[in-house]
Scaffold this active site. Structure first.
Site, PDB file in Angstrom:
ATOM      1  N   GLY A   1       1.974  36.664  15.064  1.00  0.00           N
ATOM      2  CA  GLY A   1       0.879  36.849  14.139  1.00  0.00           C
ATOM      3  C   GLY A   1       1.278  36.375  12.754  1.00  0.00           C
ATOM      4  N   CYS A   2       0.284  36.081  11.937  1.00  0.00           N
ATOM      5  CA  CYS A   2       0.588  35.527  10.614  1.00  0.00           C
ATOM      6  C   CYS A   2       1.281  36.556   9.724  1.00  0.00           C
ATOM      7  CB  CYS A   2      -0.685  34.991   9.958  1.00  0.00           C
ATOM      8  SG  CYS A   2      -2.086  36.129   9.975  1.00  0.00           S
TER       9      CYS A   2
END
Lengths: 347, 347, 347, 347
Positions: free
Chosen positions: B149-150
């Site tokens: 995930g970012c």
């Protein structure tokens, strides 16, 4: 009708004070003073203040500030003390600078690197001490008021209810706050150019060195009745105005989602400027743009054992100039909300 | 020359993968697929991808994805598992969704509310475990990769060096991160309208409920060799791209400014994409816009007893699509940096 | 591999040249020079140029620029002539300043208030003269090139096809263009502070006084084979980069929607950097961010009797540094598109 | 105290009307109605309207609107006529939609594609006809008012003084205007997402098809006493609010810089909401944010033979809701400026 002078009217804080006074039914705008901008038309430095565009800024001095009932000081740190000393005791002096905010001379020396000027009543009326007494009690009829810093306003109002209610541990508070770039003032610095800040977030003053740190600790310590320590990280956000403070503290044993909500509700139910949002709705800085309101929300993170409280303020309004006018209202015996906007300019 | 298909090419992550592949010397763009946008020209949904403006998006299916050496999946959570099962084992499948990121099926169930699809090698090559081994070891030659995930990319890279070096306490990590609004995707939601987000900061997923929380904890726990607990608050910032993660953890006994700096320096001195800034310089998201680089800085706050580490990434590049291409490089045996931008587009 | 020096590398244009050269396969970055920033690390002034963060800027002089095959000048107006005179004739000198753009010494004197330095081949390869010849013909093998201004690039490419095709009247062109604030450079001016520009649009240089006016007229006059007069109004837009030029000219008798479209299609069908969008799709500056592409669209307003053409460019890339590299490619005999980005960084 | 209902209070225009009424000393907020948002708390859709956060929106109907002295209609085009017909004649109905703005049924049919509903007094009090009569004359005591479109307000006030004074040619006006994205409303459209609009400028409705075109022509034709034709190009700017209209018209023979300045000065010297800036100072949209003021400037471009006039307005305040309240004041016989902000919220 009382009259007010604004010293430092060419800066962002000073301009915001003028904006608010123009809508104030009981205070008339008197002298507007500046340093290097003295002699300029107000319309050159603050074109948004249309009705006073042709007013000329005069030199800041005890003489130009004389003869007013209220004097607002919106000056660089360190400039207020000398000027205030020359103003009569019966004049209401509202200082938007830091000079008189801290009670601890040693903290002042450590963070500001100069001699402590003294301590004036602290202009955050809604803030409660451990015994529930609000700061506004000391502001009614005051003749000298130290307006809080913009970050401390947001951070203190976010967490104080939990301390007053005994639901938070004093040690190890962590706060990360985002501010619009007007918070950095109008000084010409390369990192504040539009091309640099648009589309960018960045921290500054990291590692416990930001000058608002001891002020937040002072406020929360009074609310906790114990020494609160804070890790505070400010960040610069790509917007002109607004502060979003995300503040977390360890939940005290026995704190529940219900008791947390009840504490914050109790703290702010009767406060006209502090608005606890309904559960599940979180503050947005745009909703308090140009308003003297604070939007607050809180949640208990049971996994992490922390209470997370978030406050949104407009750094120039409730964070500075609105608080200044609110304190002037208290000092003058006017209703506290007189002339102050309760709505934001959104979208 | 190998060929790559992109499933979900009409979304922001998919579009960024195409942008990067267009500059990649060893991977050729093959099928670009979409759901509701199938049949559209790419130039309608991503006008910035000028050279492929006339390419037509086809329906996402195992058939349209067949015949490529690499398949990038940029799909909504939950859609990857079924599709991946239909792709041959020897195809390199790089999933930008969350489906295969977590090792703990129970955490998956708690945060995503569905059955756990499984666990693939985790695509954060620079991340180190307690024993110093980097995740890239498991990615060389892999045929299935779960792109992080970012937020977890920024948060994990910010703090991991301190855990590997034994300088941070595992409990009570606090992270506040700001993201550009492309991180919320291209779905039509009122709070994501330009008029709502410009000039505004707001938190969401507060109180330990954001789905990236267990992923950050998983990463830091591996780095710490102990269970790390995190209070994580994401905020929406008025910018199209970028994440600024401000991460703090309690300093372990004996941690000093020098040992902290040394740990972060050691961790990243040889990493081409992670750049520890010189002392006193703090990351800005604009500096990594469109770049696969992470800018990191760290400080010890002795007053508060916490280490504060800040990382800036572009949520779409290193935070998603750049990591995907980086992992494809590793999987294919290409030099890890092949085709990936090291400079940001600033100012 | 040829080597290139960049004079004025600390400014926005200079920084963008360095960014592009770092991705160029045939040009190596040589000396980077500056005036007041000489002695600084590049990472201090351009943190986004991560791979060269530790490079030190040296003083701008003929000595530091010596020994390179190409010298890019990104200096304040008026500084290029003296420096260029000290560089050997065989060195390719690409000037991003205005000094050598105008052919008319009188127009120079009127708009720049100084003596005319001369005229170099004009670096807008795609621009066509009345006879259809492109400017690139004069650029192949050139040793001196004047890179166009950012506004003239957008304005000229927007309208020139209509002049070449005889579909537009020469008199009474009206252009309004919006520019991101990086176009104003890195100088410290109060009106360029982030707090001033975010959320605000404003014009400047109104009434025919902007220095790019005679340059636009020169370009369009060559395309028209007649003297074109332009009312040009630039505006400052709240974005870091990008120019949107809305250019209108009176339709010549007989111009039709079809002939207009055909003219623009013919002009740009074979141009790698100029992209005529499909009918009904209009340019957005974000789509060319960081790209050397120009997005163009055109419509005939039959009610008003005007053709409206709109071009979007990135003022720093195709508007300045990208054009400079494109011209260097032509001068060096490299393929014109070598090393230049064709995709924008969006969203 | 009179009471006012707002139909369509959940939209941006409706919300702005409520914001202004909350500060109005003589009008009390009555029913707030909505369509799909009926039943919601106002605080859900407009969190910035803090004092009315708990007010519930009711269904829009003649019944819910009954019993008020004033009804503001902030509805989609086409919805006002049917509703207005059901309201008593003595009620002041202020329509913010387009339905009753045009006098020419044919122009309505051409641009709106439906049957013309009729023509109400046009709510731009400051606009003058060729004989110098202001539109406000028809608004005093009116019971039906059509509030102008946001672009026509800015465009008409920019140029009208030149027509009244006979200094401009009627044919071939060219206007390019930039608008904040709130002007496009709250509807969910992909191109209005924050990630799409931040950092981007783009035109729309190009080529004479925007519905505000005939409205601008109508206004300027009345000022000119002759048919004015306009090439109008609107653009979307990366800001929440504000319109900057850059309007140019051919100078009539004999027009001089002095006569131009004199004409604009004469037109607006006594207008409380229209502020002609001092020579050399140009409007910025930020300076009228949230204000009912218009900032105007004008210059004669002798080279191009055109007068360039620029106006900045807040599209939601003076461009819509402020004008609505201003017209209500006139209709009710209150001082025209009652309750309306004269200052912008800047920076």
């Amino acid at each position: 009708m009382v009259t007010a002078a604004v010293a430092g009217a060419s800066g962002y804080a000073g301009g915001e004070i003028v904006r608010l006074l123009l809508a104030h039914p009981a205070i008339e705008v008197g002298a507007l003073t500046a340093a290097s901008n003295a002699g300029s038309r107000l319309g050159e430095v603050h074109p948004h203040l249309t009705p006073l565009a042709d007013r000329v800024l005069v030199e800041t001095s005890a003489q130009t500030l004389a003869g007013h009932d209220v004097v607002f000081l919106a000056l660089p740190h360190g400039a207020s003390a000398a000027l205030a000393a020359q103003l009569p005791d019966e004049v209401v002096v509202i200082d938007c600078g830091a000079d008189f905010r801290l009670g601890d001379a040693q903290a002042w020396a450590q963070f500001y690197g100069s001699e402590h000027a003294g301590t004036w009543p602290y202009g955050l009326p809604e803030l409660a001490d451990r015994d529930g007494a609000r700061h506004r009690e000391a502001l009614a009829g005051a003749r000298r008021v130290a307006v809080p810093g913009c970050y401390p306003t947001a951070c203190s109002l976010a967490l104080a209810p939990g301390y007053v209610a005994g639901l938070l541990e004093p040690e190890d508070v962590v706060i990360v706050a985002a501010s619009g770039t007007s918070g950095a003032g109008k000084g010409l610095k390369a990192h504040l150019l539009g091309a640099e800040v648009m589309g960018s977030m960045s921290p500054y003053g990291v590692g416990g060195v930001h000058r608002h740190t001891p002020e937040v600790e002072q406020n929360l310590s009074r609310a906790a009745g114990a020494a609160v320590t804070v890790s505070f990280t400010p960040t610069l956000a790509p917007m002109p105005r607004g502060i979003l403070a995300t503040a977390t503290a360890k939940a005290a044993p026995g704190a529940t989602a219900a008791s947390v909500r009840e504490a914050w509700h109790t703290a702010y139910a009767d406060e006209p400027f502090v608005h606890l949002l309904p559960e599940g709705q979180w503050p947005r800085t745009a909703d308090v743009l140009g308003s003297n309101c604070v939007h607050v929300q809180v949640a208990l993170d049971e996994r992490a054992g922390r209470v997370v409280a978030v406050a949104a303020v407009d750094n120039l309004t409730k964070g500075t100039a609105g608080a200044a006018v609110q304190c002037a209202n208290l000092a003058l015996g006017l209703p506290e909300t007189t002339g102050l906007p309760l709505t934001g300019v959104a979208p």
